[in-house]
Design a protein around this motif. Structure first.
Motif, PDB file in Angstrom:
ATOM      1  N   THR A   1      43.913  -5.534 -25.951  1.00 61.91           N
ATOM      2  CA  THR A   1      43.361  -6.645 -27.130  1.00 61.91           C
ATOM      3  C   THR A   1      44.580  -7.406 -27.733  1.00 61.91           C
ATOM      4  O   THR A   1      45.635  -6.810 -27.906  1.00 61.91           O
ATOM      5  CB  THR A   1      42.707  -5.825 -27.997  1.00 61.91           C
ATOM      6  OG1 THR A   1      41.560  -4.729 -27.727  1.00 61.91           O
ATOM      7  CG2 THR A   1      42.319  -6.554 -29.223  1.00 61.91           C
ATOM      8  N   VAL A   2      44.249  -8.511 -27.791  1.00 60.08           N
ATOM      9  CA  VAL A   2      45.246  -9.571 -28.279  1.00 60.08           C
ATOM     10  C   VAL A   2      44.676  -9.846 -29.617  1.00 60.08           C
ATOM     11  O   VAL A   2      43.517 -10.637 -29.775  1.00 60.08           O
ATOM     12  CB  VAL A   2      45.422 -11.019 -27.486  1.00 60.08           C
ATOM     13  CG1 VAL A   2      46.428 -11.766 -27.682  1.00 60.08           C
ATOM     14  CG2 VAL A   2      45.583 -10.568 -25.713  1.00 60.08           C
ATOM     15  N   MET A   3      45.345  -9.602 -30.626  1.00 60.05           N
ATOM     16  CA  MET A   3      44.963  -9.956 -31.838  1.00 60.05           C
ATOM     17  C   MET A   3      44.977 -11.148 -32.291  1.00 60.05           C
ATOM     18  O   MET A   3      45.885 -11.964 -32.073  1.00 60.05           O
ATOM     19  CB  MET A   3      45.798  -8.892 -32.959  1.00 60.05           C
ATOM     20  CG  MET A   3      45.785  -7.427 -32.738  1.00 60.05           C
ATOM     21  SD  MET A   3      44.059  -6.557 -32.543  1.00 60.05           S
ATOM     22  CE  MET A   3      43.494  -6.927 -34.249  1.00 60.05           C
TER      23      MET A   3
ATOM     24  N   ALA B   1      47.107 -25.052 -26.988  1.00 61.15           N
ATOM     25  CA  ALA B   1      45.876 -25.599 -27.062  1.00 61.15           C
ATOM     26  C   ALA B   1      44.700 -25.196 -25.942  1.00 61.15           C
ATOM     27  O   ALA B   1      43.583 -25.681 -26.013  1.00 61.15           O
ATOM     28  CB  ALA B   1      46.016 -27.126 -26.648  1.00 61.15           C
ATOM     29  N   THR B   2      44.856 -24.224 -25.177  1.00 57.74           N
ATOM     30  CA  THR B   2      44.183 -23.518 -24.135  1.00 57.74           C
ATOM     31  C   THR B   2      44.187 -22.091 -24.241  1.00 57.74           C
ATOM     32  O   THR B   2      44.862 -21.329 -24.617  1.00 57.74           O
ATOM     33  CB  THR B   2      44.690 -23.974 -22.771  1.00 57.74           C
ATOM     34  OG1 THR B   2      46.130 -23.275 -22.636  1.00 57.74           O
ATOM     35  CG2 THR B   2      44.831 -25.404 -22.449  1.00 57.74           C
ATOM     36  N   GLY B   3      42.940 -21.558 -23.701  1.00 59.74           N
ATOM     37  CA  GLY B   3      42.885 -20.211 -23.441  1.00 59.74           C
ATOM     38  C   GLY B   3      42.900 -19.320 -24.714  1.00 59.74           C
ATOM     39  O   GLY B   3      42.551 -19.657 -25.800  1.00 59.74           O
ATOM     40  N   VAL B   4      43.489 -18.196 -24.645  1.00 62.85           N
ATOM     41  CA  VAL B   4      43.542 -17.275 -25.929  1.00 62.85           C
ATOM     42  C   VAL B   4      44.126 -17.910 -27.134  1.00 62.85           C
ATOM     43  O   VAL B   4      43.787 -17.763 -28.117  1.00 62.85           O
ATOM     44  CB  VAL B   4      44.021 -15.860 -25.501  1.00 62.85           C
ATOM     45  CG1 VAL B   4      44.130 -15.070 -26.581  1.00 62.85           C
ATOM     46  CG2 VAL B   4      43.302 -15.454 -24.265  1.00 62.85           C
TER      47      VAL B   4
ATOM     48  N   ASP C   1      39.440 -15.326 -32.623  1.00 59.70           N
ATOM     49  CA  ASP C   1      39.177 -14.182 -32.968  1.00 59.70           C
ATOM     50  C   ASP C   1      40.104 -13.003 -31.889  1.00 59.70           C
ATOM     51  O   ASP C   1      40.722 -13.807 -31.044  1.00 59.70           O
ATOM     52  CB  ASP C   1      37.975 -13.704 -32.700  1.00 59.70           C
ATOM     53  CG  ASP C   1      36.920 -14.406 -33.623  1.00 59.70           C
ATOM     54  OD1 ASP C   1      37.305 -14.680 -35.018  1.00 59.70           O
ATOM     55  OD2 ASP C   1      35.817 -15.166 -33.265  1.00 59.70           O
ATOM     56  N   ASP C   2      40.132 -12.012 -32.224  1.00 59.28           N
ATOM     57  CA  ASP C   2      40.868 -11.031 -31.216  1.00 59.28           C
ATOM     58  C   ASP C   2      40.133 -11.007 -30.141  1.00 59.28           C
ATOM     59  O   ASP C   2      38.827 -11.289 -29.931  1.00 59.28           O
ATOM     60  CB  ASP C   2      40.539  -9.679 -31.798  1.00 59.28           C
ATOM     61  CG  ASP C   2      41.323  -9.411 -33.317  1.00 59.28           C
ATOM     62  OD1 ASP C   2      41.937 -10.341 -33.856  1.00 59.28           O
ATOM     63  OD2 ASP C   2      40.751  -8.476 -33.831  1.00 59.28           O
ATOM     64  N   VAL C   3      40.861 -10.886 -28.933  1.00 56.61           N
ATOM     65  CA  VAL C   3      40.290 -11.291 -27.629  1.00 56.61           C
ATOM     66  C   VAL C   3      40.574  -9.674 -26.714  1.00 56.61           C
ATOM     67  O   VAL C   3      41.775  -9.183 -26.645  1.00 56.61           O
ATOM     68  CB  VAL C   3      40.569 -12.406 -26.815  1.00 56.61           C
ATOM     69  CG1 VAL C   3      40.220 -12.290 -25.462  1.00 56.61           C
ATOM     70  CG2 VAL C   3      40.245 -13.496 -27.616  1.00 56.61           C
ATOM     71  N   THR C   4      39.823  -9.224 -26.015  1.00 57.10           N
ATOM     72  CA  THR C   4      39.886  -7.885 -25.297  1.00 57.10           C
ATOM     73  C   THR C   4      39.537  -8.434 -23.891  1.00 57.10           C
ATOM     74  O   THR C   4      38.635  -8.860 -23.398  1.00 57.10           O
ATOM     75  CB  THR C   4      39.134  -6.582 -25.411  1.00 57.10           C
ATOM     76  OG1 THR C   4      39.429  -6.341 -26.808  1.00 57.10           O
ATOM     77  CG2 THR C   4      39.468  -5.661 -24.566  1.00 57.10           C
ATOM     78  N   MET C   5      40.791  -8.372 -22.733  1.00 58.68           N
ATOM     79  CA  MET C   5      40.521  -8.471 -21.421  1.00 58.68           C
ATOM     80  C   MET C   5      41.299  -7.824 -20.622  1.00 58.68           C
ATOM     81  O   MET C   5      42.426  -7.188 -21.171  1.00 58.68           O
ATOM     82  CB  MET C   5      40.419  -9.909 -21.118  1.00 58.68           C
ATOM     83  CG  MET C   5      41.922 -10.614 -21.469  1.00 58.68           C
ATOM     84  SD  MET C   5      41.894 -12.592 -20.902  1.00 58.68           S
ATOM     85  CE  MET C   5      40.620 -13.132 -22.047  1.00 58.68           C
ATOM     86  N   SER C   6      41.344  -7.789 -19.278  1.00 56.34           N
ATOM     87  CA  SER C   6      42.269  -7.202 -18.464  1.00 56.34           C
ATOM     88  C   SER C   6      43.667  -7.957 -18.320  1.00 56.34           C
ATOM     89  O   SER C   6      43.675  -9.047 -18.406  1.00 56.34           O
ATOM     90  CB  SER C   6      41.576  -6.930 -17.183  1.00 56.34           C
ATOM     91  OG  SER C   6      41.445  -8.234 -16.349  1.00 56.34           O
ATOM     92  N   LEU C   7      44.488  -7.153 -17.844  1.00 52.64           N
ATOM     93  CA  LEU C   7      45.619  -8.112 -17.541  1.00 52.64           C
ATOM     94  C   LEU C   7      45.615  -8.907 -16.760  1.00 52.64           C
ATOM     95  O   LEU C   7      46.373 -10.094 -16.637  1.00 52.64           O
ATOM     96  CB  LEU C   7      46.828  -6.648 -17.300  1.00 52.64           C
ATOM     97  CG  LEU C   7      47.195  -5.788 -18.098  1.00 52.64           C
ATOM     98  CD1 LEU C   7      48.383  -5.021 -17.842  1.00 52.64           C
ATOM     99  CD2 LEU C   7      48.250  -6.632 -19.310  1.00 52.64           C
ATOM    100  N   ARG C   8      45.141  -8.607 -15.523  1.00 53.32           N
ATOM    101  CA  ARG C   8      45.002  -9.634 -14.619  1.00 53.32           C
ATOM    102  C   ARG C   8      44.068 -10.799 -14.760  1.00 53.32           C
ATOM    103  O   ARG C   8      44.130 -11.998 -14.363  1.00 53.32           O
ATOM    104  CB  ARG C   8      44.257  -9.065 -13.191  1.00 53.32           C
ATOM    105  CG  ARG C   8      42.776  -8.515 -13.218  1.00 53.32           C
ATOM    106  CD  ARG C   8      42.465  -7.991 -11.988  1.00 53.32           C
ATOM    107  NE  ARG C   8      41.443  -6.986 -12.175  1.00 53.32           N
ATOM    108  CZ  ARG C   8      41.181  -6.034 -11.198  1.00 53.32           C
ATOM    109  NH1 ARG C   8      41.931  -5.808 -10.380  1.00 53.32           N
ATOM    110  NH2 ARG C   8      39.891  -5.285 -11.497  1.00 53.32           N
ATOM    111  N   ASP C   9      43.313 -10.804 -15.677  1.00 50.29           N
ATOM    112  CA  ASP C   9      42.420 -11.621 -16.326  1.00 50.29           C
ATOM    113  C   ASP C   9      43.248 -12.766 -17.312  1.00 50.29           C
ATOM    114  O   ASP C   9      43.182 -13.819 -17.254  1.00 50.29           O
ATOM    115  CB  ASP C   9      40.998 -11.618 -17.368  1.00 50.29           C
ATOM    116  CG  ASP C   9      40.017 -11.236 -16.052  1.00 50.29           C
ATOM    117  OD1 ASP C   9      39.884 -11.416 -14.930  1.00 50.29           O
ATOM    118  OD2 ASP C   9      38.862 -10.351 -16.778  1.00 50.29           O
ATOM    119  N   LEU C  10      44.074 -12.065 -18.078  1.00 42.76           N
ATOM    120  CA  LEU C  10      45.309 -12.700 -18.645  1.00 42.76           C
ATOM    121  C   LEU C  10      46.113 -13.640 -17.748  1.00 42.76           C
ATOM    122  O   LEU C  10      46.560 -14.862 -17.926  1.00 42.76           O
ATOM    123  CB  LEU C  10      46.107 -11.893 -19.587  1.00 42.76           C
ATOM    124  CG  LEU C  10      45.561 -11.077 -20.893  1.00 42.76           C
ATOM    125  CD1 LEU C  10      46.279 -10.019 -21.337  1.00 42.76           C
ATOM    126  CD2 LEU C  10      45.369 -12.093 -22.072  1.00 42.76           C
ATOM    127  N   ALA C  11      46.514 -13.139 -16.534  1.00 40.57           N
ATOM    128  CA  ALA C  11      47.377 -13.746 -15.631  1.00 40.57           C
ATOM    129  C   ALA C  11      46.580 -14.963 -15.056  1.00 40.57           C
ATOM    130  O   ALA C  11      47.013 -15.940 -14.783  1.00 40.57           O
ATOM    131  CB  ALA C  11      47.564 -12.850 -14.410  1.00 40.57           C
TER     132      ALA C  11
END
Length: 283
Positions: free
Chosen positions: A66-68, A76-79, A84-94
């Protein structure tokens, strides 16, 4: 390569380029061993170390984090652009780090992987001219500290004192070492074959069509890459794949004479120079 200097100057930039046939090693270059500012292209090295650690069982790419919202890095892009807080997998962050150059995704991965581990990996691969000095958060903090302002500067006097634009004091590489790392990914040498395939997939999902890909506007030519952008800096490196099996790693770095944030000629010359280099390699 004859003519590239003229091409870069006509676009109002100083340019640096290296292109190499991934399979034969045939190459062309222009200032290919000069130190250059990588900007967001450091994320390729982070991606490699992320997958190498996954290969060794040091992390699970499917792990959810979870990225607070109050921990977002500017961008300007993505998270980085989310509220808001975002929860996702490490590979989706990649994925977000590569596809849209998400700075928060990159910094979250760097916190897990470790900056020192990235540099140890680069040294182990013999990429002695490539180094990651800081994550995105640290990069932007240095700009604020050096400029004394929160917004990106355009004043030439201010830009001249930014560590972020000095390859001796920021994330750096050379065009030749950049294509060498990409070649390792495409030849399954940078990590396990499975991980290299995953990296190739993510690099192929980058959404920006206005730099490297603009030089290869063909349905049957695949372009995978990663951009890098800072004031006066417009870069992209990637691999161009032809239907006959030809594979060419290309790295183009530019620094514009002007300081405007909008640099369409610098963007366009990246594709034009890359195409000229690849056409030379293809004979």
């Amino acid at each position: 390569m004859t003519g590239l200097g003229t091409l870069f100057r006509s676009a109002g930039v100083t340019g640096f380029l290296h292109a190499v046939d991934v399979d034969t090693g045939a190459e062309v270059g222009h200032c290919a061993d000069d130190a250059v500012v990588t900007a967001s292209m450091f994320k390729v090295a982070l991606l490699v170390e992320f997958f190498r650690q996954a290969d060794r069982g040091l992390l699970d790419p499917a792990e959810r984090v979870t990225v607070m919202a109050d921990r977002h890095t500017p961008g300007a892009t993505g998270v980085s652009a989310m509220s808001d807080d975002v929860t996702m997998s490490l590979r989706d962050l990649a994925y977000l780090m590569m596809a849209v150059s998400d700075n928060t995704a990159a910094d979250t991965l760097m916190d897990r992987v470790g900056l020192s581990a990235v540099n140890t990996m680069l040294a182990g691969l013999g990429l002695t001219g490539t180094r990651v000095e800081h994550d995105c958060r640290g990069l932007f903090a240095s700009i604020v500290e050096d400029s004394g302002q929160e917004e990106m500067p355009t004043d030439p006097a201010v830009l001249a004192r930014l560590r972020a634009l000095d390859p001796a004091r920021t994330n750096r590489s050379t065009p030749r070492e950049t294509t060498r790392l990409l070649g390792m990914i495409w030849r399954d040498e940078a990590a396990s074959p499975r991980s290299c395939a995953a990296m190739r997939r993510l690099l192929g999902l980058q959404v920006w069509p206005h730099r490297l890909a603009a030089g290869f506007p063909y349905d049957d030519v695949a372009v995978s890459g990663k951009t890098g952008t800072l004031p006066t800096i417009r870069n992209e490196a990637g691999v161009v794949e032809y239907p006959d099996g030809g594979r060419y790693a290309v790295a183009v770095f530019t620094r514009s004479y002007g300081t405007a944030h909008n640099q369409p000629r610098a963007d366009a010359v990246i594709g034009a120079a890359a195409r000229a280099a690849v056409e030379r390699l293809r004979g």
